[in-house]
Scaffold this motif. Structure first.
Motif, mmCIF file in Angstrom:
data_model
loop_
_atom_site.group_PDB
_atom_site.id
_atom_site.type_symbol
_atom_site.label_atom_id
_atom_site.label_comp_id
_atom_site.label_asym_id
_atom_site.label_seq_id
_atom_site.Cartn_x
_atom_site.Cartn_y
_atom_site.Cartn_z
ATOM 1 N N CYS A 56 0.842 -1.201 0.000
ATOM 2 C CA CYS A 56 0.000 0.000 0.000
ATOM 3 C C CYS A 56 0.877 1.251 0.000
ATOM 4 C CB CYS A 56 -0.930 0.014 1.216
ATOM 5 S SG CYS A 56 -2.256 -1.195 1.135
ATOM 6 N N ALA A 57 1.947 1.217 0.782
ATOM 7 C CA ALA A 57 2.853 2.368 0.823
ATOM 8 C C ALA A 57 3.443 2.618 -0.563
ATOM 9 C CB ALA A 57 3.965 2.117 1.846
ATOM 10 N N GLU A 58 3.891 1.545 -1.213
ATOM 11 C CA GLU A 58 4.468 1.676 -2.561
ATOM 12 C C GLU A 58 3.406 2.166 -3.557
ATOM 13 O OE1 GLU A 58 6.009 -1.994 -4.162
ATOM 14 O OE2 GLU A 58 6.570 -1.055 -6.058
ATOM 15 N N MET A 59 2.228 1.569 -3.488
ATOM 16 C CA MET A 59 1.195 1.925 -4.473
ATOM 17 C C MET A 59 0.725 3.363 -4.295
ATOM 18 S SD MET A 59 -1.059 -1.534 -5.153
ATOM 19 C CE MET A 59 -1.337 -2.142 -3.501
ATOM 20 N N LEU A 60 0.476 3.772 -3.052
ATOM 21 C CA LEU A 60 0.014 5.150 -2.821
ATOM 22 C C LEU A 60 1.041 6.147 -3.347
ATOM 23 C CD1 LEU A 60 -1.522 4.972 0.770
ATOM 24 C CD2 LEU A 60 -2.738 5.633 -1.321
ATOM 25 N N ARG A 61 2.309 5.907 -3.063
ATOM 26 C CA ARG A 61 3.342 6.829 -3.547
ATOM 27 C C ARG A 61 3.388 6.865 -5.071
ATOM 28 N NH1 ARG A 61 9.064 6.564 -0.746
ATOM 29 N NH2 ARG A 61 9.361 8.027 -2.438
ATOM 30 N N GLY A 62 2.915 5.797 -5.699
ATOM 31 C CA GLY A 62 2.893 5.750 -7.156
ATOM 32 C C GLY A 62 1.553 6.156 -7.746
ATOM 33 N N GLY A 63 0.682 6.794 -6.952
ATOM 34 C CA GLY A 63 -0.557 7.335 -7.503
ATOM 35 C C GLY A 63 -1.704 6.349 -7.567
ATOM 36 N N ILE A 64 -1.499 5.124 -7.046
ATOM 37 C CA ILE A 64 -2.567 4.115 -7.041
ATOM 38 C C ILE A 64 -3.409 4.317 -5.784
ATOM 39 C CG2 ILE A 64 -3.061 1.637 -6.943
ATOM 40 C CD1 ILE A 64 -0.253 1.233 -8.300
ATOM 41 N N THR A 65 -4.721 4.438 -5.971
ATOM 42 C CA THR A 65 -5.599 4.670 -4.821
ATOM 43 C C THR A 65 -6.496 3.478 -4.526
ATOM 44 O OG1 THR A 65 -7.144 5.744 -6.328
ATOM 45 C CG2 THR A 65 -5.662 7.180 -5.074
#
Ligand SMILES: [Zn+2]
Length: 438
Positions: free
Chosen positions: A116-125
């Motif tokens: 989740c940390a990686e995805m959020l930083r990459g714009g994935i919600t």
């Protein structure tokens, strides 16, 4: 009198996804109670609204939060543990043994937190997850305020999570009953694949999906070997078998679909199915290249997925967007195939629609949830910028994501994750790495 709202975002450009192919300039997005209250010219917005917070993004493009339509989030803890192997070798000699030894609720919670940390930083919600201990994945997603579609995972063989298909299903349904009130969570039936789930179990999955109005999230036609094995065992290609069992319908999210005949593409389109296209994982495992140009010609809905970090090895939808566009052009010999706006739609609204969430997320429209991603195009490597849509697909990377909101809550600010102790998270990941090495 101006109207009080929670947030006013004023980006240079805005790509709403709906209507298709549009780039707006000088618009603002008003957010109140987690929802998009209005999209209107910035000057008008300043007169009409009194925001508790105003975020001005003069070199940025604002898009809907990206939707990762297929992942196994907890597998981030297995990132890079086994490379350069074909799917069945990779699963049988490396991944399944590692999972047998290590997967637990704690493994899933910690691995999903990292994901989740990686995805959020990459714009994935929003992510569509398929893994064991989904309640632990939900705990991680809720912890970081991310939207998740949790798989009620089903596989025939026993794991630390469940003993047989009935046990998987009853645990998954209990998880859904407990968590269904959470506005950020939704659920899918998630039978792993035709080659790991029996006819009787698939029939039960179809019944439950219809009763509970849930999508069915399943790997299909990932490799040629899978198709050959099915022909040997069932006398049918996997998709024919799924069709016979009643699995095909608007709720079906077929993952990979790297090997389809023209007739099968027409069948999937006829039943209004969705495809989760995972180009990096397919390339890395040497599985093949999904025929997305032919799928689009038939009107098939395609979203993008990263697959797990064990087979990608990134949870990065920017990479999947670029790969999707470039591969489609290379394979079809047509540079006009799959343009930037088409890919942006796959990464947002199509993924949302596949999950049954198109009324809630996937585009920037009044009344939808404020799941938003701002990308800074005012950098050396992204200048000049003649067309921000083109830049999002062909130039920018996830490192250019500056701000991310989920349901109106700021989760990434100037590239920094909010509400997460990253050094503590890294300590936890190090402990897992030591365990996995031992
Ligand atoms: Zn997968």
């Amino acid at each position: 009198m101006s109207q009080p709202i929670d947030l006013l975002i004023e980006p240079r450009w805005l790509i709403p996804i709906e209507p298709h192919g549009v780039v707006l300039e000088g618009q603002a997005v008003a957010v109140s109670g987690g929802e998009i209250a209005a999209v209107l010219p910035a000057q008008e917005a300043q007169l009409r609204f009194r925001p508790a917070r105003r975020v001005v993004l003069p070199g940025h493009v604002l898009i809907p939060g990206l939707v990762n339509l297929h992942t196994h989030a907890a597998m981030t803890l297995l990132r890079g543990i086994a490379d350069d192997l074909a799917l069945m070798d990779w699963l049988k000699t490396r991944i399944w043994p590692a999972e047998t030894r290590h997967v637990s609720a704690a493994f899933v919670r910690d691995g999903t937190l990292l994901a989740c940390a990686e995805m959020l930083r990459g714009g994935i919600t929003c992510f569509n997850d398929m893994y064991f201990f989904p309640a632990a994945a939900a705990e991680a997603a809720r912890n970081l305020g991310m939207r998740a579609a949790l798989g009620i995972v089903v596989i025939e063989f026993p794991t630390a999570y469940a003993s047989d298909a009935d046990d998987y299903i009853s645990k998954g349904l209990a998880m859904r009953d407990r968590l269904r009130g959470d506005p950020l969570l939704s659920f899918c039936m998630a039978p792993h694949a035709p080659y790991t789930v029996s006819d009787a179990t698939l029939e039960r999955v179809v019944t439950l999906a219809a009763q509970l109005d849930l999508p069915i999230h399943i790997h299909i036609h990932e490799t040629r070997a899978e198709i050959e094995e099915s022909l040997r065992l069932h006398g049918l290609r996997p998709l024919q078998r799924l069709h016979r069992l009643g699995v095909l319908g608007p709720g079906l999210i077929g993952v990979h679909a790297a090997h389809l005949e023209a007739e099968e593409i027409r069948l999937l389109a006829k039943f209004d199915c969705s495809i989760a296209h995972c180009p990096s994982s397919n390339m890395k495992l040497g599985s093949g290249i999904a025929p997305i140009v032919a799928m689009l010609e038939q009107g098939l809905r395609i979203g993008l997925g990263t697959d797990g970090a064990a087979s990608n090895n990134r949870l990065d939808i920017f990479q999947e967007m670029r790969q999707s566009a470039l591969l489609a052009k290379a394979v079809s010999g047509n540079a006009a195939a799959v343009g930037a706006h088409d890919v942006l739609r796959m990464a947002t609204l199509n993924g949302a629609a596949a999950l049954g969430l198109a009324d809630k997320i996937g585009s920037i429209r009044t009344g939808k949830a404020a799941d938003l991603c701002a990308v800074c195009l005012d950098t050396l490597e992204t200048r000049p910028c003649y067309d921000p849509a083109s830049h999002l697909v062909y130039v920018a990377g996830r490192e250019h994501v500056s701000h991310v909101w989920v349901n109106g809550v700021l989760r990434v600010e100037n590239g920094l994750l909010q509400g997460c102790d990253t050094s503590q998270l890294l300590d936890t990941v190090n402990l897992w790495q030591n365990k996995l090495i031992a």
